[in-house]
Design an enzyme around this catalytic site. Sequence first.
Site, PDB file in Angstrom:
ATOM      1  N   GLU A  86      -4.267  -8.916  -0.177  1.00 27.32           N
ATOM      2  CA  GLU A  86      -4.877  -8.750   0.996  1.00 27.32           C
ATOM      3  C   GLU A  86      -6.334  -8.552   0.860  1.00 27.32           C
ATOM      4  O   GLU A  86      -6.664  -7.818  -0.119  1.00 27.32           O
ATOM      5  CB  GLU A  86      -4.412  -7.231   1.624  1.00 27.32           C
ATOM      6  N   GLU A 135       0.841  -1.242   0.074  1.00 30.12           N
ATOM      7  CA  GLU A 135      -0.104   0.058   0.079  1.00 30.12           C
ATOM      8  C   GLU A 135       0.769   1.166  -0.095  1.00 30.12           C
ATOM      9  O   GLU A 135       0.494   2.143   0.627  1.00 30.12           O
ATOM     10  CB  GLU A 135      -0.955   0.076   1.275  1.00 30.12           C
TER      11      GLU A 135
END
Length: 843
Positions: free
Chosen positions: A533, A445
């Site tokens: 994820e 991220e």
Amino acid sequence: MKRDSLPQIVLSRRQLLKGAISTAAIASTSLMGSSSVQDRIAAVPPRVRESFDFNWKFCRGDFPSAHLPDFSDAGWQAVSLPHDWSIEGPFDANAASRDCGAYLPTGIGWYRKRFRVLKSYTDKKLTVEFDGVYQNSEVWVNGKWLGKRPYGFVPFYYDITPDIDVARENVIAVRVDNSHQTNCRWYSGSGIYRHSWLLATNDVHIAPWGTFISTPQVSNDSASVHVSTKIQNEGSTTARCTLITSLFEQDGRLVQTAEGTQEISPASELEFVQTIDIEKPHLWSVENPYLYKLQSTVRAEAGNVDECEIPVGIRQPVFDADRGFLLNGERVKLRGVCLHHDGGCVGAAVPERVWERRLEILREMGCNAIRISHNPSAAEFLDLCDRMGFLVVAEAFDEWRVPKGQIGPNGYANYFDEWYERDVQNFVRRDRNHPSVVLWSAGNEIGDQGAPEGAETLGKLLKVFHSEDPTRLVTAGCDHIQSEPASETARPEFLARLDVVGYNYADRWRDRREKYYSIDRHNFPQRRFIGTESESIAGIRGEYPELFPESKPAGFSQFSRGRNIDVEQLFRFVATYDYVSGDFMWTGIDHLGEARWPMKGSSTGVIDTCGFKKDGFYFYQSQWVSEPVLHVFPHWNWQGKEGQIIPVTCYTNCDTVELFLNGRSMGVKGYEFPRLGMELRWGNLPARAKVLRTTADLHLSWDVPYEPGTLKAVGTKAGMVVSTLEVPTTGEPAAIALSADREVIAADGRDVANLVVRILDDKGNIVPTAKNEVTFAIAGVGKLIGVDNGDPFSHEDHRTNRRHAFNGLALAVVQSSGGAGQIQFNASSPSLRPASVMIAARE
């Protein structure tokens, strides 16, 4: 006998696998010792690698002169490594670490250790190794500064040869600065929280992490093992060296040997490249993680000058745009979990057995893959994955050049430009020989995915990854592949550079909630997909705030916002479409940090911080294993709620389940996944397609008016009862039950036993609402190093001798104190029958 005198060597399983020192040398040779034993050393092995973990002194605070040898540390705390001072607490709502660091203390701390080196090692090259120090570590030996390492998750080492005096006591000092908060989005811990080592080699030796093993050709009939070995000559004359590389079966039988000879100039390094061919190899797989042993021997004119061993798994991982992930030519869906590095009540200093037990529980669930989030792991964690057959996505960073708002100005972005190349090199070189590692991840991220320079930064990282390991692909966990506003979306040129595109929360935006990966599959048919994820069926163990919100604390519920429905639907898609390599749920196990006060930790796992299974565990187990699974929840202790409707949920892989309350049937229900159509001829349905179907969900449910008594579930397959489960209304707490995961542990000062505390009623049932405080007492050759109950709201000390049970359960972790003998562990609580267990510590 002191640990820093002969024989000092204490070997973990990892040391034995790594070939740190031969077992013959254990009885006769130690790098460290007192002068009284030096004359007993007849010969020094070519390579000695010893634990450097024991007999340290520690003190929190900053001491400007603590690096000097004559500094007095007499009042400092005696500690062994790994050591995490943050977990010692206390929890504080105003702590500088805030929600990221579990509201635990950080700051600055110093470590010092006095040690001697035997005179017989005068001509040896000495290296001190640290597996991880969080963070901004500085190291001195005998007052000389060796260097600094900002990133707290990577291994590093220093050559201390010029600074060691074999005629006197030496002092190593380590300053750790974790005062700049916040610098990590999860609990990092503070200190020398991983193992340390002292290595002795000759001038001619295999370079640190200098052996690289790959398997370019793999089949059931034959395989090729490619071995690249870098040998350094730090002597003053040219060395003519022969490298003998031998591959052995698990039982010690020699498979094949390769041999090569070259001359190495002084102060230089040379690479040997060798190939070993094997007929009918044992392939490393999830089901059979077979490990060979590779032995490298360096021979010069004087004889053997270096020797080491490395486990080898022969396997071929492939990520394919159409077929997903393949291992050894067979398609394997990655059934994964994301894991942070803390071990609950032991913080970041996690004994190997704590992780082994956790991995055993995940394997029982059917999990076959781990995404290490979001930093390099301890080396012994990957050793466990190698031996237990887990597939690993190994991740480097959570931040590159663009800072993250949750962290603020103190994150890795401050060090990235100067340190990323060295950090990735150490990370990859250490871990590239693990067969469990099938994919590298450059980051998670990262804000750079949407930055104008992001693709360029990624390109620099990929250059290092591919240079150090050209055999594996690289991904990154991207959470902005689709996002709004559009200015935050990951740039196409960034995604195009990734070998495998990692999707964090693929269903987060607009119609992707239904279409998932299919949009990008259509637009980018050559793209390799992996779900790095996604949401899990999480929640706080044993808590059901959605049933009676007015009577429960705020917390994360598996049914909040229809979370379980979202998880089930994404699960269906990933399981159905081969091109998606697999999925990693966030998370497998609860972790410290990432939680707002009064919570101290995240409850997104399907297992809590104690290793206790939550309801969500059984959802995944029901989808991932073939043995019958039957789990019903919630518990049935709802006094005062008589007559109110309680939804009863069942996770199962049975064809049908009939639910009874106090002997009355609540109905038979069933579901089918995957659904199967006709085969061979019209109207011919396979047997599984003929079962009763009452829902399209992946769970069953009944609305049941509450009354005390017993819920009973009966599961069938092919018309036969295969599983029965009862959930009774229990009585009041009456007794404590204790159980240890092992009756015997190693007497090495490291090994642990995990003791589970259960609060029982007078019929032996676990009381699912019990919160009795339990006091622990220990006698013998052990010590209590952590207590927990899995409650993310609890602010009790993890290092005390008492703990409240949480919904009927608690955990105590007992460690060997170093000697052989018995450990007696007692648990007591007012008005409850006490319990006791005995554990043997053996050498």
